[in-house]
Design an enzyme around this catalytic site. Structure first.
Site, short mmCIF file in Angstrom:
data_model
loop_
_atom_site.label_atom_id
_atom_site.label_comp_id
_atom_site.label_asym_id
_atom_site.label_seq_id
_atom_site.Cartn_x
_atom_site.Cartn_y
_atom_site.Cartn_z
N HIS A 22 0.82 -1.21 0.00
CA HIS A 22 0.00 0.00 0.00
C HIS A 22 0.85 1.27 0.00
O HIS A 22 0.45 2.29 -0.55
CB HIS A 22 -0.99 -0.02 1.17
N TYR A 41 -9.87 7.44 2.13
CA TYR A 41 -9.82 5.98 2.25
C TYR A 41 -8.72 5.67 3.26
O TYR A 41 -7.55 5.92 3.01
CB TYR A 41 -9.50 5.37 0.89
N TRP A 75 -6.51 -6.66 -7.09
CA TRP A 75 -7.04 -7.77 -6.30
C TRP A 75 -6.20 -9.04 -6.52
O TRP A 75 -5.91 -9.75 -5.56
CB TRP A 75 -8.49 -8.05 -6.67
#
Length: 102
Positions: A22, A41, A75
């Site tokens: 991240h 977020y 993903w």
């Protein structure tokens, strides 16, 4: 502005790897999320349980990006370190808001 909170589950031993990935979020993914109407977020980790708590602030007219190829690629990139569904999306558990300090 809408708020969305949910949990996800990290596999044991992948705390640092999750943070590293991240910290190096792909610019095209970051841009896509911003353009879709996600204004904030945040993701927090409960280190004892591996539970990830995510919070988003969304524009009222935000767009669902789950079918976007960039999201699908992210993903797939993340599926080895967290609980995922058959389509590689993270298993999410929505949370119900029960309190907000005014």
């Amino acid at each position: 502005m809408k708020q969305h909170a949910f949990t996800m589950k990290l596999k044991p031993g992948y705390e640092e790897e999750y943070k590293r990935r991240h910290d190096e979020i792909w610019p095209e993914l970051e841009q896509l999320l911003a353009e879709s109407g996600i204004r904030k977020y945040l993701i927090y980790l409960d280190e004892e349980t591996g539970t990830l708590f995510a919070y988003q602030e969304l524009e009222d007219e935000h767009q669902d990006v789950s079918s976007n190829p960039v999201v699908q690629k992210w993903w797939k990139y993340m599926k080895d370190i967290m609980d995922t569904n058959p389509d590689n999306s993270p298993v999410e558990k929505p949370l119900k808001k029960v309190f907000q300090l005014k």
